[in-house]
Design a protein around this motif. Structure first.
Motif, PDB file in Angstrom:
ATOM      1  N   ASN A 292      21.798  37.691  -1.468  1.00  0.00           N
ATOM      2  CA  ASN A 292      21.842  37.313  -0.060  1.00  0.00           C
ATOM      3  C   ASN A 292      21.927  38.580   0.793  1.00  0.00           C
ATOM      4  O   ASN A 292      22.659  39.510   0.469  1.00  0.00           O
ATOM      5  N   ILE A 293      21.162  38.628   1.880  1.00  0.00           N
ATOM      6  CA  ILE A 293      21.209  39.748   2.818  1.00  0.00           C
ATOM      7  C   ILE A 293      21.443  39.197   4.218  1.00  0.00           C
ATOM      8  O   ILE A 293      20.738  38.287   4.659  1.00  0.00           O
ATOM      9  N   ARG A 294      22.438  39.763   4.897  1.00  0.00           N
ATOM     10  CA  ARG A 294      22.666  39.440   6.307  1.00  0.00           C
ATOM     11  C   ARG A 294      22.377  40.700   7.116  1.00  0.00           C
ATOM     12  O   ARG A 294      23.062  41.709   6.962  1.00  0.00           O
ATOM     13  N   ALA A 295      21.358  40.650   7.965  1.00  0.00           N
ATOM     14  CA  ALA A 295      20.931  41.849   8.690  1.00  0.00           C
ATOM     15  C   ALA A 295      20.507  41.478  10.104  1.00  0.00           C
ATOM     16  O   ALA A 295      19.354  41.667  10.495  1.00  0.00           O
ATOM     17  N   TYR A 296      21.440  40.943  10.869  1.00  0.00           N
ATOM     18  CA  TYR A 296      21.149  40.618  12.257  1.00  0.00           C
ATOM     19  C   TYR A 296      21.237  41.883  13.111  1.00  0.00           C
ATOM     20  O   TYR A 296      22.097  42.740  12.869  1.00  0.00           O
ATOM     21  N   PRO A 297      20.347  42.031  14.081  1.00  0.00           N
ATOM     22  CA  PRO A 297      20.384  43.225  14.942  1.00  0.00           C
ATOM     23  C   PRO A 297      21.744  43.400  15.604  1.00  0.00           C
ATOM     24  O   PRO A 297      22.336  42.447  16.095  1.00  0.00           O
ATOM     25  N   GLY A 298      22.247  44.634  15.574  1.00  0.00           N
ATOM     26  CA  GLY A 298      23.511  44.932  16.215  1.00  0.00           C
ATOM     27  C   GLY A 298      24.742  44.580  15.406  1.00  0.00           C
ATOM     28  O   GLY A 298      25.863  44.810  15.852  1.00  0.00           O
ATOM     29  N   GLU A 299      24.559  44.027  14.200  1.00  0.00           N
ATOM     30  CA  GLU A 299      25.696  43.654  13.361  1.00  0.00           C
ATOM     31  C   GLU A 299      25.680  44.448  12.060  1.00  0.00           C
ATOM     32  O   GLU A 299      24.637  44.935  11.623  1.00  0.00           O
ATOM     33  N   THR A 300      26.848  44.575  11.441  1.00  0.00           N
ATOM     34  CA  THR A 300      26.958  45.245  10.151  1.00  0.00           C
ATOM     35  C   THR A 300      26.182  44.470   9.095  1.00  0.00           C
ATOM     36  O   THR A 300      26.321  43.258   8.975  1.00  0.00           O
ATOM     37  N   GLN A 301      25.354  45.178   8.323  1.00  0.00           N
ATOM     38  CA  GLN A 301      24.617  44.514   7.249  1.00  0.00           C
ATOM     39  C   GLN A 301      25.555  44.174   6.099  1.00  0.00           C
ATOM     40  O   GLN A 301      26.531  44.880   5.838  1.00  0.00           O
ATOM     41  N   GLN A 302      25.231  43.093   5.404  1.00  0.00           N
ATOM     42  CA  GLN A 302      26.036  42.675   4.261  1.00  0.00           C
ATOM     43  C   GLN A 302      25.108  42.169   3.166  1.00  0.00           C
ATOM     44  O   GLN A 302      24.161  41.422   3.427  1.00  0.00           O
ATOM     45  N   LEU A 303      25.378  42.581   1.923  1.00  0.00           N
ATOM     46  CA  LEU A 303      24.556  42.203   0.782  1.00  0.00           C
ATOM     47  C   LEU A 303      25.454  41.705  -0.348  1.00  0.00           C
ATOM     48  O   LEU A 303      26.510  42.283  -0.610  1.00  0.00           O
ATOM     49  N   GLY A 304      25.016  40.638  -1.011  1.00  0.00           N
ATOM     50  CA  GLY A 304      25.762  40.102  -2.142  1.00  0.00           C
ATOM     51  C   GLY A 304      24.809  39.673  -3.243  1.00  0.00           C
ATOM     52  O   GLY A 304      23.774  39.058  -2.970  1.00  0.00           O
ATOM     53  N   VAL A 305      25.123  40.029  -4.501  1.00  0.00           N
ATOM     54  CA  VAL A 305      24.259  39.720  -5.644  1.00  0.00           C
ATOM     55  C   VAL A 305      24.835  38.538  -6.413  1.00  0.00           C
ATOM     56  O   VAL A 305      25.966  38.603  -6.916  1.00  0.00           O
ATOM     57  N   VAL A 306      24.062  37.479  -6.513  1.00  0.00           N
ATOM     58  CA  VAL A 306      24.479  36.281  -7.237  1.00  0.00           C
ATOM     59  C   VAL A 306      24.117  36.390  -8.715  1.00  0.00           C
ATOM     60  O   VAL A 306      24.858  35.952  -9.593  1.00  0.00           O
ATOM     61  N   SER A 307      22.974  36.995  -9.013  1.00  0.00           N
ATOM     62  CA  SER A 307      22.574  37.220 -10.398  1.00  0.00           C
ATOM     63  C   SER A 307      21.606  38.394 -10.451  1.00  0.00           C
ATOM     64  O   SER A 307      20.951  38.713  -9.465  1.00  0.00           O
ATOM     65  N   GLY A 308      21.543  39.053 -11.606  1.00  0.00           N
ATOM     66  CA  GLY A 308      20.611  40.152 -11.778  1.00  0.00           C
ATOM     67  C   GLY A 308      21.125  41.472 -11.232  1.00  0.00           C
ATOM     68  O   GLY A 308      22.331  41.725 -11.167  1.00  0.00           O
ATOM     69  N   LYS A 309      20.205  42.328 -10.785  1.00  0.00           N
ATOM     70  CA  LYS A 309      20.543  43.672 -10.340  1.00  0.00           C
ATOM     71  C   LYS A 309      19.587  44.089  -9.228  1.00  0.00           C
ATOM     72  O   LYS A 309      18.401  43.757  -9.256  1.00  0.00           O
ATOM     73  N   ILE A 310      20.124  44.800  -8.237  1.00  0.00           N
ATOM     74  CA  ILE A 310      19.298  45.339  -7.156  1.00  0.00           C
ATOM     75  C   ILE A 310      19.685  46.793  -6.914  1.00  0.00           C
ATOM     76  O   ILE A 310      20.774  47.235  -7.295  1.00  0.00           O
ATOM     77  N   GLN A 311      18.784  47.523  -6.280  1.00  0.00           N
ATOM     78  CA  GLN A 311      19.080  48.892  -5.856  1.00  0.00           C
ATOM     79  C   GLN A 311      18.864  48.978  -4.354  1.00  0.00           C
ATOM     80  O   GLN A 311      17.785  48.677  -3.859  1.00  0.00           O
ATOM     81  N   VAL A 312      19.893  49.378  -3.630  1.00  0.00           N
ATOM     82  CA  VAL A 312      19.841  49.463  -2.175  1.00  0.00           C
ATOM     83  C   VAL A 312      19.794  50.928  -1.770  1.00  0.00           C
ATOM     84  O   VAL A 312      20.596  51.740  -2.251  1.00  0.00           O
ATOM     85  N   SER A 313      18.863  51.273  -0.864  1.00  0.00           N
ATOM     86  CA  SER A 313      18.705  52.653  -0.422  1.00  0.00           C
ATOM     87  C   SER A 313      18.756  52.717   1.094  1.00  0.00           C
ATOM     88  O   SER A 313      18.282  51.816   1.785  1.00  0.00           O
ATOM     89  N   SER A 314      19.335  53.814   1.598  1.00  0.00           N
ATOM     90  CA  SER A 314      19.436  54.023   3.037  1.00  0.00           C
ATOM     91  C   SER A 314      18.596  55.223   3.446  1.00  0.00           C
ATOM     92  O   SER A 314      18.243  56.061   2.602  1.00  0.00           O
ATOM     93  N   PRO A 315      18.261  55.365   4.739  1.00  0.00           N
ATOM     94  CA  PRO A 315      17.459  56.504   5.184  1.00  0.00           C
ATOM     95  C   PRO A 315      18.142  57.845   4.954  1.00  0.00           C
ATOM     96  O   PRO A 315      17.483  58.876   4.917  1.00  0.00           O
ATOM     97  N   GLU A 316      19.477  57.832   4.811  1.00  0.00           N
ATOM     98  CA  GLU A 316      20.211  59.077   4.607  1.00  0.00           C
ATOM     99  C   GLU A 316      20.122  59.580   3.169  1.00  0.00           C
ATOM    100  O   GLU A 316      20.683  60.614   2.824  1.00  0.00           O
ATOM    101  N   GLY A 317      19.416  58.841   2.317  1.00  0.00           N
ATOM    102  CA  GLY A 317      19.284  59.252   0.927  1.00  0.00           C
ATOM    103  C   GLY A 317      20.329  58.660   0.012  1.00  0.00           C
ATOM    104  O   GLY A 317      20.364  58.967  -1.177  1.00  0.00           O
ATOM    105  N   LYS A 318      21.209  57.795   0.539  1.00  0.00           N
ATOM    106  CA  LYS A 318      22.210  57.146  -0.297  1.00  0.00           C
ATOM    107  C   LYS A 318      21.579  55.996  -1.063  1.00  0.00           C
ATOM    108  O   LYS A 318      20.729  55.282  -0.527  1.00  0.00           O
ATOM    109  N   SER A 319      21.996  55.818  -2.303  1.00  0.00           N
ATOM    110  CA  SER A 319      21.456  54.752  -3.135  1.00  0.00           C
ATOM    111  C   SER A 319      22.595  54.100  -3.898  1.00  0.00           C
ATOM    112  O   SER A 319      23.508  54.778  -4.376  1.00  0.00           O
ATOM    113  N   LEU A 320      22.525  52.781  -4.003  1.00  0.00           N
ATOM    114  CA  LEU A 320      23.609  52.027  -4.634  1.00  0.00           C
ATOM    115  C   LEU A 320      23.007  50.946  -5.527  1.00  0.00           C
ATOM    116  O   LEU A 320      22.173  50.163  -5.084  1.00  0.00           O
TER     117      LEU A 320
END
Length: 317
Positions: free
Chosen positions: A185-213
């Motif tokens: 699940n991804i919550r990404a409304y303009p002007g609000e803090t983004q939030q991500l949650g993994v129910v199953s499997g695996k994801i890789q999240v990357s930011s423009p600053e070069g951070k990866s999770l």
């Protein structure tokens, strides 16, 4: 040859870094890098004075692969001569994210959107299922090529069809989320803090600053205005309770909850007493009655509300 000046370059760099540049503006930026007097177009004196550092080879290779063949020579010159690494890394990562297909024919993008109070289920061309929350929208290619790419604004739950040859990528605000097959699940409304949650499997999240999770089943994080990932000790299953018509208010402030209520009930909520927006709520509320939800919140914090048409005013008693 088209003439450009330093203010043009400065404005385009600002838009690229803020993720507001259009495709045409990105093309114009690349055209500027072909100018013989490129140094005259770079207005930032701190760039010129700072110590240059070599770009990491892996990053440079990605940027090169992102560009059409006829752009490689001027871009290499630009990277080598004009942009110190410390000042330009965010810009280059952003360009890599936004320009994977400039100069190439793109598949037509389709759009699916929801209105206030609406939840919609969509099946993408690859059989991936997407559930859109209220006031949300996605754009996706009708015939994806090497990757399956979706652009999200708002909130959505993804159940991705596995295909190891075509990774699935969600672009949401500044973040890029890459998966092979999973549910999240991804919550990404303009002007609000983004939030991500993994129910199953695996994801890789990357930011423009070069951070990866890398996130696996059960992980949940936020990504805030300070470009920081913060882990949350919560059940990601609850993050998608909205699909069942449930508002999960656990550890949300009143300000955050009112934003959810505005989208679900198509109202405008005004918090008139100083500080009440920072009250932290708990529990869940079934999406059946706006009145019942407001009365429940007001009872807990000794507040009162007044509704005038589609405008609701909340204040201390």
């Amino acid at each position: 040859m088209t003439k450009y000046d330093a203010s043009d370059m400065q404005e385009l760099i600002r838009k690229i870094q803020e993720h507001t540049a259009t495709a045409e503006e990105l093309r114009r930026f690349l055209q500027m890098t072909e100018q013989p007097a490129l140094d005259d177009l770079l207005p930032y004196t701190e760039w010129q004075q700072s110590q240059e550092e070599a770009l990491p080879s892996a990053l440079k290779e990605k940027v090169m692969q992102a560009m059409p063949t006829n752009r490689l020579r001027p871009l290499k010159h630009y990277l080598r001569k004009s942009l110190p690494y410390a000042a330009a890394i965010t810009l280059l990562l952003t360009l890599h994210r936004l320009l994977p297909r400039i100069g190439h024919r793109q598949s037509a993008l389709l759009t699916a959107a929801t209105k206030d109070g609406e939840i919609k289920r969509i099946t993408l061309p690859d059989s991936t299922t997407v559930v859109l929350n209220a006031r949300s929208a996605i754009r996706y290619a009708s015939s994806p090529d090497t990757i399956r790419e979706v652009f999200l604004e708002g909130e959505a739950y993804f159940d991705v069809k596995q295909n190891e040859n075509k990774p699935f990528v969600v672009r949401s605000g500044a973040l890029s989320t890459r998966v092979l097959g999973t549910a999240f699940n991804i919550r990404a409304y303009p002007g609000e803090t983004q939030q991500l949650g993994v129910v199953s499997g695996k994801i890789q999240v990357s930011s423009p600053e070069g951070k990866s999770l890398v996130m696996v089943k059960g992980d949940q994080v936020t990504y805030d205005a300070a470009a920081t990932f913060v882990s949350i000790a919560a059940d990601p299953q609850q993050m998608s309770n909205w699909q069942k018509g449930i508002i999960d208010m656990n550890n949300l402030t009143l300000q955050q909850v009112t934003a959810i209520l505005e989208r679900w009930y198509s109202v405008k909520i005004m918090l008139l007493s100083p500080g009440i927006g920072q009250h932290v709520l708990s529990g869940t509320q079934t999406n059946t009655s706006l009145t019942a939800t407001l009365e429940s919140i007001c009872f807990v914090y000794n507040l009162q509300y007044q509704q005038e048409g589609q405008v609701i005013k909340i204040r201390e008693k």
